[in-house]
Design a protein around this motif. Structure first.
Motif, short mmCIF file in Angstrom:
data_model
loop_
_atom_site.label_atom_id
_atom_site.label_comp_id
_atom_site.label_asym_id
_atom_site.label_seq_id
_atom_site.Cartn_x
_atom_site.Cartn_y
_atom_site.Cartn_z
N LYS A 136 7.93 104.72 -103.38
CA LYS A 136 7.00 103.80 -102.70
C LYS A 136 7.44 103.75 -101.25
N VAL A 137 6.76 104.52 -100.41
CA VAL A 137 7.20 104.73 -99.03
C VAL A 137 6.37 103.91 -98.05
N GLU A 138 7.08 103.25 -97.14
CA GLU A 138 6.47 102.65 -95.96
C GLU A 138 7.04 103.38 -94.76
N GLY A 139 6.18 103.98 -93.98
CA GLY A 139 6.62 104.71 -92.80
C GLY A 139 6.10 104.03 -91.55
N SER A 140 6.95 103.94 -90.56
CA SER A 140 6.53 103.34 -89.30
C SER A 140 6.92 104.26 -88.14
N ASP A 141 6.16 104.18 -87.09
CA ASP A 141 6.45 104.94 -85.89
C ASP A 141 5.90 104.17 -84.70
N ILE A 142 6.53 104.30 -83.57
CA ILE A 142 6.07 103.62 -82.36
C ILE A 142 4.72 104.17 -81.90
N SER A 143 4.38 105.37 -82.33
CA SER A 143 3.17 106.07 -81.91
C SER A 143 2.03 105.92 -82.92
N GLU A 144 0.93 105.35 -82.46
CA GLU A 144 -0.26 105.25 -83.31
C GLU A 144 -0.77 106.63 -83.68
N VAL A 203 8.21 105.46 -73.94
CA VAL A 203 8.33 106.25 -75.17
C VAL A 203 7.01 106.22 -75.94
N LYS A 204 6.42 105.04 -76.07
CA LYS A 204 5.15 104.90 -76.80
C LYS A 204 4.05 105.72 -76.13
N GLN A 205 3.94 105.63 -74.81
CA GLN A 205 2.92 106.40 -74.09
C GLN A 205 3.13 107.90 -74.29
N TYR A 206 4.37 108.33 -74.20
CA TYR A 206 4.67 109.76 -74.38
C TYR A 206 4.25 110.23 -75.77
N PHE A 207 4.63 109.49 -76.83
CA PHE A 207 4.35 109.94 -78.19
C PHE A 207 2.91 109.70 -78.61
N ASN A 208 2.13 108.99 -77.84
CA ASN A 208 0.70 108.87 -78.11
C ASN A 208 -0.12 109.89 -77.34
N ASN A 209 0.53 110.64 -76.46
CA ASN A 209 -0.19 111.59 -75.61
C ASN A 209 0.46 112.97 -75.70
N GLU A 210 1.08 113.42 -74.62
CA GLU A 210 1.62 114.78 -74.59
C GLU A 210 2.69 114.99 -75.64
N GLY A 211 3.50 113.99 -75.92
CA GLY A 211 4.55 114.11 -76.93
C GLY A 211 3.96 114.32 -78.31
N PHE A 212 2.85 113.62 -78.60
CA PHE A 212 2.21 113.82 -79.90
C PHE A 212 1.75 115.26 -80.04
N ASP A 213 1.07 115.78 -79.03
CA ASP A 213 0.58 117.15 -79.10
C ASP A 213 1.74 118.13 -79.32
N ARG A 214 2.81 117.94 -78.58
CA ARG A 214 3.96 118.84 -78.67
C ARG A 214 4.64 118.75 -80.04
N TRP A 215 4.99 117.54 -80.47
CA TRP A 215 5.75 117.37 -81.71
C TRP A 215 4.89 117.62 -82.94
N ASN A 216 3.61 117.28 -82.88
CA ASN A 216 2.73 117.58 -84.02
C ASN A 216 2.64 119.09 -84.23
N ARG A 217 2.57 119.84 -83.13
CA ARG A 217 2.53 121.30 -83.24
C ARG A 217 3.86 121.82 -83.81
N ILE A 218 4.97 121.26 -83.34
CA ILE A 218 6.28 121.70 -83.84
C ILE A 218 6.42 121.38 -85.32
N TYR A 219 5.96 120.20 -85.75
CA TYR A 219 6.12 119.77 -87.14
C TYR A 219 5.00 120.25 -88.05
N SER A 220 4.14 121.13 -87.55
CA SER A 220 3.10 121.73 -88.36
C SER A 220 3.52 123.14 -88.72
N GLU A 221 3.16 123.58 -89.89
CA GLU A 221 3.53 124.93 -90.31
C GLU A 221 2.69 125.99 -89.61
#
Length: 179
Positions: free
Chosen positions: A125-133, A50-68
Motif C-alpha cells: 500500500k504505497v503513498e508516493g509524494s514529490d515536490i513536483s506536480e 527546486v519545485k519550478q525546475y522539476f515542474n518544467n525543464e527538470g521534469f522533461d529531462r528526468w522523465n526521459r531518463i527514467y523512461s525506457e
C-alpha cells in the motif's frame, strides 16, 4: 515509522536566472532580495527553485531518463542504468525481508514512480509524494497503465518537510542530491 506534518512551504517570488555570472556568484537575479547572496535566502526560496525546475525543464529531462523508451545521451543512459540498479537493489532488500504485500510504504520524493510502482506490483500500500506536480501526474499515469499493479498507489504533491503518517517502510531515493 511516524512522520509529522508541518505547514506547507512558503511560496517565494518567481525566480529567473538569466545572468550566469550572478548565479555562479550565488546571487539572485530576480525578486526583492536579488542583491542578497544566495546563502542569505531562506530555504523556502530554495524549495521554490527546486519545485519550478522539476515542474518544467527538470521534469522533461528526468522523465526521459527514467523512461525506457526516451532517447538519451550517454551520460543520461549511465544515470538511467545506475538508477535502475539502485531500484533493483532496494527491491531485492525488500524481497529478502519477506512479503511486502499489505504493508504500508511512503516513497518520499517518488518522482515518476520508479520504486513506488514495483512496490505496488508486490501488493504494498504505497503513498508516493514529490515536490513536483508534473512528476506526481506522470507517476499516477504510469501506475494506472500498469496491469500488474495489485494495489493502486496514491501519489500527491508535497515537499519532504510536510510529510506525515505512519508507515511500515519509508524510502527516499535520489532526492537529497537535488537540494
Amino acid at each position: 515509522m511516524e512522520m509529522h506534518r508541518r505547514g506547507s512551504a512558503a511560496r517565494g517570488p518567481a525566480v529567473r536566472m538569466p545572468a550566469a555570472a550572478a548565479a555562479a556568484a550565488g546571487m539572485r537575479t530576480a525578486g526583492p532580495r536579488a542583491a542578497l547572496p544566495r546563502r542569505c535566502i531562506s530555504m523556502a526560496d530554495d524549495k521554490v527553485v527546486v519545485k519550478q525546475y522539476f515542474n518544467n525543464e527538470g521534469f522533461d529531462r528526468w522523465n526521459r531518463i527514467y523512461s525506457e523508451d526516451g532517447e538519451v545521451n550517454s551520460v543520461q543512459l549511465d544515470i538511467r542504468n545506475g538508477h535502475q540498479e539502485t531500484v533493483d537493489k532496494i527491491l531485492k532488500w525488500i524481497d529478502d525481508d519477506g512479503d511486502i504485500a499489505g504493508r504500508t510504504v511512503c516513497d518520499a520524493g517518488c518522482g515518476v514512480g520508479s520504486l513506488a510502482i514495483p512496490l505496488a506490483r508486490r501488493g504494498a500500500k504505497v503513498e508516493g509524494s514529490d515536490i513536483s506536480e508534473a512528476m506526481v501526474a506522470e507517476a499516477t499515469r504510469r501506475a494506472a497503465a500498469d496491469p500488474a499493479v495489485q494495489t493502486r498507489p496514491k501519489f500527491y504533491p508535497s515537499d519532504l518537510s510536510a510529510l506525515s503518517g505512519k508507515y511500515d517502510t519509508v524510502t527516499c531515493v535520489d532526492v537529497m542530491i537535488h537540494y
